[in-house]
Design a protein around this motif. Structure first.
Motif, mmCIF file in Angstrom:
data_model
loop_
_atom_site.group_PDB
_atom_site.id
_atom_site.type_symbol
_atom_site.label_atom_id
_atom_site.label_comp_id
_atom_site.label_asym_id
_atom_site.label_seq_id
_atom_site.Cartn_x
_atom_site.Cartn_y
_atom_site.Cartn_z
ATOM 1 N N GLY A 228 -10.106 17.905 71.277
ATOM 2 C CA GLY A 228 -9.810 19.281 71.685
ATOM 3 C C GLY A 228 -10.596 20.275 70.999
ATOM 4 O O GLY A 228 -10.933 19.968 69.794
ATOM 5 N N VAL A 229 -10.992 21.710 71.776
ATOM 6 C CA VAL A 229 -11.511 22.751 70.952
ATOM 7 C C VAL A 229 -10.987 23.828 71.137
ATOM 8 O O VAL A 229 -10.400 24.184 72.544
ATOM 9 N N ILE A 230 -10.851 24.647 70.316
ATOM 10 C CA ILE A 230 -10.267 25.925 70.744
ATOM 11 C C ILE A 230 -11.312 27.168 70.522
ATOM 12 O O ILE A 230 -12.019 27.068 69.359
ATOM 13 N N ALA B 149 -21.786 20.542 82.653
ATOM 14 C CA ALA B 149 -21.814 19.291 82.578
ATOM 15 C C ALA B 149 -21.245 18.610 83.846
ATOM 16 O O ALA B 149 -21.451 17.254 84.064
ATOM 17 N N GLN B 150 -21.322 19.334 84.829
ATOM 18 C CA GLN B 150 -20.847 18.910 86.314
ATOM 19 C C GLN B 150 -19.562 18.159 86.285
ATOM 20 O O GLN B 150 -19.820 16.943 87.022
ATOM 21 N N VAL B 151 -18.624 18.523 85.546
ATOM 22 C CA VAL B 151 -17.335 17.691 85.582
ATOM 23 C C VAL B 151 -16.374 18.663 86.192
ATOM 24 O O VAL B 151 -16.340 19.851 86.159
ATOM 25 N N PRO B 152 -15.322 18.124 86.583
ATOM 26 C CA PRO B 152 -14.043 18.758 87.103
ATOM 27 C C PRO B 152 -13.489 19.678 86.143
ATOM 28 O O PRO B 152 -13.600 19.045 84.912
ATOM 29 N N PHE B 153 -12.835 20.959 86.313
ATOM 30 C CA PHE B 153 -12.219 21.979 85.567
ATOM 31 C C PHE B 153 -10.697 22.061 85.800
ATOM 32 O O PHE B 153 -10.588 22.436 87.278
ATOM 33 N N PHE B 154 -9.939 21.619 85.169
ATOM 34 C CA PHE B 154 -8.507 22.093 85.585
ATOM 35 C C PHE B 154 -7.946 23.149 84.470
ATOM 36 O O PHE B 154 -8.373 23.092 83.162
ATOM 37 N N SER B 155 -7.216 24.054 84.814
ATOM 38 C CA SER B 155 -6.634 25.007 84.051
ATOM 39 C C SER B 155 -5.453 25.309 84.394
ATOM 40 O O SER B 155 -4.656 25.142 85.380
ATOM 41 N N LEU B 156 -4.852 25.936 83.060
ATOM 42 C CA LEU B 156 -3.733 26.494 83.058
ATOM 43 C C LEU B 156 -3.399 27.642 81.869
ATOM 44 O O LEU B 156 -4.059 27.554 81.000
ATOM 45 N N SER B 157 -2.383 28.463 82.366
ATOM 46 C CA SER B 157 -2.153 29.547 81.295
ATOM 47 C C SER B 157 -1.003 29.591 80.487
ATOM 48 O O SER B 157 -0.055 29.348 81.294
ATOM 49 N N ALA C 184 -9.183 25.232 74.569
ATOM 50 C CA ALA C 184 -7.681 26.011 74.364
ATOM 51 C C ALA C 184 -8.459 27.399 74.206
ATOM 52 O O ALA C 184 -9.443 27.606 73.519
ATOM 53 N N ALA C 185 -8.100 28.630 74.676
ATOM 54 C CA ALA C 185 -8.343 29.860 74.391
ATOM 55 C C ALA C 185 -7.290 30.446 73.522
ATOM 56 O O ALA C 185 -6.095 30.733 74.179
ATOM 57 N N ILE D 158 -12.805 18.441 82.314
ATOM 58 C CA ILE D 158 -12.359 19.315 81.046
ATOM 59 C C ILE D 158 -10.950 19.972 81.682
ATOM 60 O O ILE D 158 -10.760 20.389 82.853
ATOM 61 N N ILE D 159 -10.074 20.075 80.736
ATOM 62 C CA ILE D 159 -8.883 20.864 80.666
ATOM 63 C C ILE D 159 -8.830 22.187 80.134
ATOM 64 O O ILE D 159 -9.388 22.225 78.896
ATOM 65 N N PHE D 160 -8.493 23.340 80.664
ATOM 66 C CA PHE D 160 -8.702 24.529 79.864
ATOM 67 C C PHE D 160 -7.165 25.054 79.958
ATOM 68 O O PHE D 160 -6.534 25.340 80.841
ATOM 69 N N ILE D 161 -6.856 25.285 78.739
ATOM 70 C CA ILE D 161 -5.530 26.061 78.456
ATOM 71 C C ILE D 161 -5.803 27.419 78.061
ATOM 72 O O ILE D 161 -6.070 27.539 76.710
#
Ligand code: ATP
Length: 274
Positions: free
Chosen positions: A52-54, A74-82, A162-163, A112-115
Protein backbone atom coordinates in the motif's frame (compact mmCIF):
# COMPACT_ATOMS: atom_id res chain seq x y z
CA UNK A 1 -14.52 11.88 -20.30
CA UNK A 2 -13.75 9.04 -17.88
CA UNK A 3 -14.53 6.47 -20.57
CA UNK A 4 -11.75 7.80 -22.78
CA UNK A 5 -9.14 7.34 -20.10
CA UNK A 6 -9.39 3.58 -20.11
CA UNK A 7 -9.79 0.88 -22.69
CA UNK A 8 -12.01 -2.13 -22.09
CA UNK A 9 -9.51 -3.82 -19.81
CA UNK A 10 -9.38 -0.84 -17.43
CA UNK A 11 -6.01 0.11 -18.87
CA UNK A 12 -5.07 3.74 -18.30
CA UNK A 13 -3.80 5.68 -21.30
CA UNK A 14 -2.27 8.32 -19.06
CA UNK A 15 1.52 8.27 -18.70
CA UNK A 16 4.22 10.32 -16.97
CA UNK A 17 4.20 12.52 -20.04
CA UNK A 18 0.88 13.94 -18.80
CA UNK A 19 2.30 14.79 -15.38
CA UNK A 20 4.47 17.86 -14.75
CA UNK A 21 6.17 19.55 -11.84
CA UNK A 22 6.14 16.57 -9.49
CA UNK A 23 9.69 15.40 -9.94
CA UNK A 24 10.31 14.01 -6.48
CA UNK A 25 6.97 12.24 -6.22
CA UNK A 26 7.45 10.87 -9.71
CA UNK A 27 10.77 9.32 -8.75
CA UNK A 28 9.17 7.45 -5.87
CA UNK A 29 6.28 6.45 -8.04
CA UNK A 30 8.64 5.01 -10.65
CA UNK A 31 9.84 2.54 -8.04
CA UNK A 32 6.28 1.33 -7.63
CA UNK A 33 5.95 0.94 -11.40
CA UNK A 34 9.09 -1.23 -11.27
CA UNK A 35 7.50 -3.45 -8.62
CA UNK A 36 4.60 -4.07 -10.98
CA UNK A 37 6.65 -4.49 -14.14
CA UNK A 38 9.61 -6.46 -12.85
CA UNK A 39 8.56 -8.12 -9.59
CA UNK A 40 11.17 -10.87 -10.02
CA UNK A 41 14.02 -8.37 -9.69
CA UNK A 42 12.84 -7.82 -6.12
CA UNK A 43 11.46 -11.19 -5.08
CA UNK A 44 14.52 -13.17 -6.20
CA UNK A 45 16.50 -11.38 -3.52
CA UNK A 46 13.84 -12.08 -0.95
CA UNK A 47 12.42 -8.56 -0.87
CA UNK A 48 8.81 -7.99 0.07
CA UNK A 49 7.07 -5.63 -2.32
CA UNK A 50 5.01 -2.99 -0.51
CA UNK A 51 1.24 -3.48 -0.68
CA UNK A 52 0.00 0.00 0.00
CA UNK A 53 1.11 3.53 -0.88
CA UNK A 54 -0.59 6.74 0.24
CA UNK A 55 -0.42 9.85 -1.92
CA UNK A 56 -0.72 12.91 0.30
CA UNK A 57 -1.26 16.43 -0.95
CA UNK A 58 -3.61 19.40 -1.32
CA UNK A 59 -6.63 19.18 -3.69
CA UNK A 60 -5.84 19.26 -7.38
CA UNK A 61 -2.11 18.55 -7.09
CA UNK A 62 -2.32 15.45 -9.27
CA UNK A 63 -2.82 12.49 -6.92
CA UNK A 64 -5.40 10.81 -9.13
CA UNK A 65 -3.43 11.75 -12.22
CA UNK A 66 -0.27 10.17 -10.82
CA UNK A 67 -2.12 7.00 -9.83
CA UNK A 68 -3.50 6.65 -13.36
CA UNK A 69 -0.08 7.39 -14.82
CA UNK A 70 1.41 4.58 -12.72
CA UNK A 71 -1.13 2.17 -14.17
CA UNK A 72 -0.49 3.53 -17.66
CA UNK A 73 3.28 3.19 -17.35
CA UNK A 74 3.12 -0.30 -15.86
CA UNK A 75 0.39 -1.22 -18.38
CA UNK A 76 -1.70 -2.85 -15.71
CA UNK A 77 -5.43 -2.55 -15.02
CA UNK A 78 -6.63 0.23 -12.73
CA UNK A 79 -9.54 -0.22 -10.34
CA UNK A 80 -10.78 2.75 -8.41
CA UNK A 81 -13.22 3.73 -5.74
CA UNK A 82 -13.80 6.89 -3.76
CA UNK A 83 -14.08 6.91 0.01
CA UNK A 84 -16.69 9.63 -0.13
CA UNK A 85 -19.06 7.26 -1.96
CA UNK A 86 -19.53 5.41 1.32
CA UNK A 87 -20.60 8.33 3.39
CA UNK A 88 -24.40 8.25 3.89
CA UNK A 89 -24.65 4.62 2.84
CA UNK A 90 -26.38 1.72 4.53
CA UNK A 91 -24.19 -0.37 6.77
CA UNK A 92 -22.60 -3.21 4.86
CA UNK A 93 -22.72 -1.66 1.40
CA UNK A 94 -19.25 -0.16 1.69
CA UNK A 95 -17.77 -3.37 3.01
CA UNK A 96 -19.25 -5.44 0.22
CA UNK A 97 -17.99 -2.95 -2.39
CA UNK A 98 -14.51 -3.22 -0.96
CA UNK A 99 -14.74 -7.03 -1.03
CA UNK A 100 -15.89 -6.99 -4.67
CA UNK A 101 -13.15 -4.61 -5.65
CA UNK A 102 -10.40 -6.81 -4.23
CA UNK A 103 -11.98 -9.93 -5.73
CA UNK A 104 -11.93 -8.36 -9.19
CA UNK A 105 -8.40 -7.10 -8.68
CA UNK A 106 -7.10 -10.53 -7.67
CA UNK A 107 -8.42 -11.92 -10.93
CA UNK A 108 -6.60 -9.23 -12.92
CA UNK A 109 -3.28 -9.03 -11.05
CA UNK A 110 -0.83 -7.47 -11.62
CA UNK A 111 -2.94 -4.36 -11.16
CA UNK A 112 -3.48 -1.17 -9.21
CA UNK A 113 -6.34 -0.44 -6.85
CA UNK A 114 -6.88 3.28 -6.23
CA UNK A 115 -8.89 4.56 -3.26
CA UNK A 116 -9.52 8.28 -3.51
CA UNK A 117 -10.39 10.30 -0.39
CA UNK A 118 -9.40 7.47 1.92
CA UNK A 119 -9.79 9.82 4.90
CA UNK A 120 -13.56 9.64 4.54
CA UNK A 121 -13.46 5.94 5.50
CA UNK A 122 -10.11 5.77 7.25
CA UNK A 123 -10.42 8.62 9.71
CA UNK A 124 -9.23 7.71 13.19
CA UNK A 125 -12.06 7.22 15.66
CA UNK A 126 -11.19 10.17 17.87
CA UNK A 127 -11.33 12.51 14.91
CA UNK A 128 -14.76 11.69 13.52
CA UNK A 129 -16.93 14.61 12.65
CA UNK A 130 -20.47 13.88 13.77
CA UNK A 131 -22.32 15.23 10.74
CA UNK A 132 -20.30 13.55 8.00
CA UNK A 133 -22.21 10.30 7.86
CA UNK A 134 -22.68 7.10 9.77
CA UNK A 135 -19.72 5.99 11.85
CA UNK A 136 -20.89 2.37 11.82
CA UNK A 137 -20.78 2.33 8.06
CA UNK A 138 -17.41 3.98 7.99
CA UNK A 139 -16.04 1.50 10.48
CA UNK A 140 -17.34 -1.58 8.72
CA UNK A 141 -15.90 -0.29 5.43
CA UNK A 142 -12.57 0.45 7.07
CA UNK A 143 -12.47 -2.97 8.75
CA UNK A 144 -13.15 -4.67 5.45
CA UNK A 145 -10.37 -2.71 3.81
CA UNK A 146 -7.94 -3.74 6.57
CA UNK A 147 -9.03 -7.36 6.23
CA UNK A 148 -8.48 -7.26 2.46
CA UNK A 149 -5.08 -5.59 2.82
CA UNK A 150 -3.97 -8.30 5.25
CA UNK A 151 -5.60 -11.03 3.20
CA UNK A 152 -3.68 -10.80 -0.03
CA UNK A 153 -0.14 -12.12 -0.08
CA UNK A 154 2.83 -9.80 -0.39
CA UNK A 155 4.23 -10.07 -3.92
CA UNK A 156 0.83 -11.04 -5.32
CA UNK A 157 1.02 -8.23 -7.90
CA UNK A 158 -1.59 -5.95 -6.36
CA UNK A 159 -0.60 -2.50 -5.23
CA UNK A 160 -3.17 -0.42 -3.40
CA UNK A 161 -2.79 3.33 -3.81
CA UNK A 162 -4.80 5.72 -1.69
CA UNK A 163 -5.09 9.49 -1.81
CA UNK A 164 -5.79 12.00 0.93
CA UNK A 165 -5.40 15.70 1.67
CA UNK A 166 -4.91 14.99 5.36
CA UNK A 167 -2.65 12.08 6.35
CA UNK A 168 -2.75 13.29 9.96
CA UNK A 169 -6.43 12.31 10.23
CA UNK A 170 -5.93 8.70 9.22
CA UNK A 171 -6.49 5.81 11.58
CA UNK A 172 -3.07 4.49 12.65
CA UNK A 173 -4.32 0.97 11.86
CA UNK A 174 -4.17 1.89 8.16
CA UNK A 175 -0.55 2.93 8.38
CA UNK A 176 0.87 -0.21 9.97
CA UNK A 177 3.60 -2.20 8.17
CA UNK A 178 2.10 -4.38 5.47
CA UNK A 179 -0.74 -1.91 4.92
CA UNK A 180 -0.22 1.70 3.78
CA UNK A 181 3.31 1.99 5.03
CA UNK A 182 4.66 4.20 2.25
CA UNK A 183 3.81 7.87 1.85
CA UNK A 184 4.42 10.02 -1.19
CA UNK A 185 3.97 13.75 -0.73
CA UNK A 186 2.71 16.12 -3.42
CA UNK A 187 2.92 19.87 -2.95
CA UNK A 188 1.43 22.88 -4.68
CA UNK A 189 3.68 23.70 -7.63
CA UNK A 190 6.30 26.46 -7.47
CA UNK A 191 6.70 28.97 -10.32
CA UNK A 192 8.95 26.72 -12.42
CA UNK A 193 6.65 23.74 -11.88
CA UNK A 194 3.60 25.81 -12.82
CA UNK A 195 5.34 26.68 -16.05
CA UNK A 196 5.84 22.96 -16.78
CA UNK A 197 2.19 22.23 -16.00
CA UNK A 198 1.04 25.07 -18.27
CA UNK A 199 3.09 23.54 -21.07
CA UNK A 200 1.42 20.15 -20.65
CA UNK A 201 -2.05 21.67 -20.79
CA UNK A 202 -1.21 23.93 -23.73
CA UNK A 203 -0.14 20.97 -25.85
CA UNK A 204 -3.61 20.30 -27.23
CA UNK A 205 -4.37 24.03 -27.67
CA UNK A 206 -3.92 25.99 -30.84
CA UNK A 207 -1.99 29.03 -29.62
CA UNK A 208 -0.24 31.85 -31.47
CA UNK A 209 3.30 33.00 -30.62
CA UNK A 210 2.26 35.85 -28.31
CA UNK A 211 2.06 33.58 -25.28
CA UNK A 212 4.63 33.89 -22.52
CA UNK A 213 4.37 30.78 -20.36
CA UNK A 214 6.81 32.07 -17.74
CA UNK A 215 4.63 35.16 -17.29
CA UNK A 216 1.52 33.03 -16.83
CA UNK A 217 3.36 30.97 -14.20
CA UNK A 218 4.33 34.18 -12.40
CA UNK A 219 0.71 35.33 -12.31
CA UNK A 220 -0.63 32.15 -10.71
CA UNK A 221 0.89 31.72 -7.23
CA UNK A 222 -1.08 29.23 -5.15
CA UNK A 223 -2.64 27.58 -8.20
CA UNK A 224 -2.74 23.79 -8.27
CA UNK A 225 -2.29 21.68 -11.39
CA UNK A 226 -6.07 21.36 -11.56
CA UNK A 227 -6.41 25.17 -11.42
CA UNK A 228 -3.91 25.52 -14.26
CA UNK A 229 -5.74 22.94 -16.36
CA UNK A 230 -8.87 24.99 -15.73
CA UNK A 231 -7.18 28.24 -16.84
CA UNK A 232 -6.09 26.60 -20.09
CA UNK A 233 -9.51 25.28 -20.87
CA UNK A 234 -11.26 28.51 -19.92
CA UNK A 235 -8.88 30.33 -22.25
CA UNK A 236 -9.73 28.04 -25.13
CA UNK A 237 -13.44 28.57 -24.50
CA UNK A 238 -13.02 32.35 -24.47
CA UNK A 239 -11.01 32.30 -27.71
CA UNK A 240 -13.61 30.08 -29.35
CA UNK A 241 -16.41 32.44 -28.35
CA UNK A 242 -14.39 35.24 -29.88
CA UNK A 243 -14.16 33.21 -33.09
CA UNK A 244 -10.36 33.35 -33.02
CA UNK A 245 -8.18 31.37 -35.41
CA UNK A 246 -5.75 30.73 -32.58
CA UNK A 247 -5.50 31.50 -28.88
CA UNK A 248 -3.67 34.71 -27.89
CA UNK A 249 -2.04 36.17 -24.82
CA UNK A 250 -5.09 38.38 -24.25
CA UNK A 251 -7.41 35.35 -24.10
CA UNK A 252 -5.20 33.91 -21.37
CA UNK A 253 -5.19 37.17 -19.40
CA UNK A 254 -8.97 37.43 -19.62
CA UNK A 255 -9.43 33.83 -18.49
CA UNK A 256 -7.05 34.42 -15.58
CA UNK A 257 -8.95 37.55 -14.55
CA UNK A 258 -12.19 35.67 -14.57
CA UNK A 259 -10.81 32.73 -12.58
CA UNK A 260 -9.04 34.88 -10.01
CA UNK A 261 -12.21 36.94 -9.50
CA UNK A 262 -14.10 33.66 -8.97
CA UNK A 263 -11.56 32.44 -6.42
CA UNK A 264 -11.76 35.69 -4.48
CA UNK A 265 -15.53 35.49 -4.35
CA UNK A 266 -15.34 31.90 -3.13
CA UNK A 267 -12.84 32.69 -0.41
CA UNK A 268 -15.04 35.54 0.84
CA UNK A 269 -17.92 33.11 1.25
CA UNK A 270 -15.84 30.37 2.84
CA UNK A 271 -13.45 32.27 5.11
CA UNK A 272 -15.87 33.51 7.82
CA UNK A 273 -16.51 29.84 8.70
CA UNK A 274 -12.84 28.89 8.96
P1 ATP B 1 -8.29 15.94 -5.35
O1 ATP B 1 -7.56 15.86 -4.03
O2 ATP B 1 -9.14 17.17 -5.46
O3 ATP B 1 -8.97 14.66 -5.73
P2 ATP B 1 -6.03 15.32 -7.04
O4 ATP B 1 -4.78 15.63 -6.31
O5 ATP B 1 -6.43 13.89 -7.17
O6 ATP B 1 -7.19 16.21 -6.47
P3 ATP B 1 -6.20 15.33 -9.86
O7 ATP B 1 -7.62 14.88 -9.88
O8 ATP B 1 -5.17 14.34 -10.19
O9 ATP B 1 -5.89 15.98 -8.46
O10 ATP B 1 -6.02 16.61 -10.80
C1 ATP B 1 -7.07 17.09 -11.60
C2 ATP B 1 -6.57 17.48 -12.95
O11 ATP B 1 -5.66 18.59 -12.84
C3 ATP B 1 -5.75 16.41 -13.65
O12 ATP B 1 -6.57 15.52 -14.37
C4 ATP B 1 -4.86 17.24 -14.57
O13 ATP B 1 -5.56 17.63 -15.72
C5 ATP B 1 -4.59 18.47 -13.74
N1 ATP B 1 -3.34 18.34 -12.97
C6 ATP B 1 -3.21 18.29 -11.63
N2 ATP B 1 -1.93 18.18 -11.27
C7 ATP B 1 -1.21 18.14 -12.40
C8 ATP B 1 0.18 18.02 -12.69
N3 ATP B 1 1.09 17.91 -11.72
N4 ATP B 1 0.57 18.00 -13.99
C9 ATP B 1 -0.34 18.11 -14.97
N5 ATP B 1 -1.66 18.23 -14.77
C10 ATP B 1 -2.10 18.25 -13.51
Amino acid sequence: SKAQLFDRDHKSKITFDDVAGLEEAEMEVKEVVDFLKNPDDFTKLGAKIPKGVILVGPPGTGKTLLAKAMAGEAQVPFFSLSGSDFVEMFVGVGASRVRDLFKQAKEKAPCIIFIDEIDSIGRSRGKQVAFTGSNDERESTLNQLLTEMDGFATNSGIIVLAATNRADLLDPALLRPGRFDRHIYLELPNIKEREEIFKVHMRPLKTDNSIDVAFLASQTPGFSGADIANVCNETALIAARRKKESITRQDFLDALDRIIAGLEKKSKIISPEE
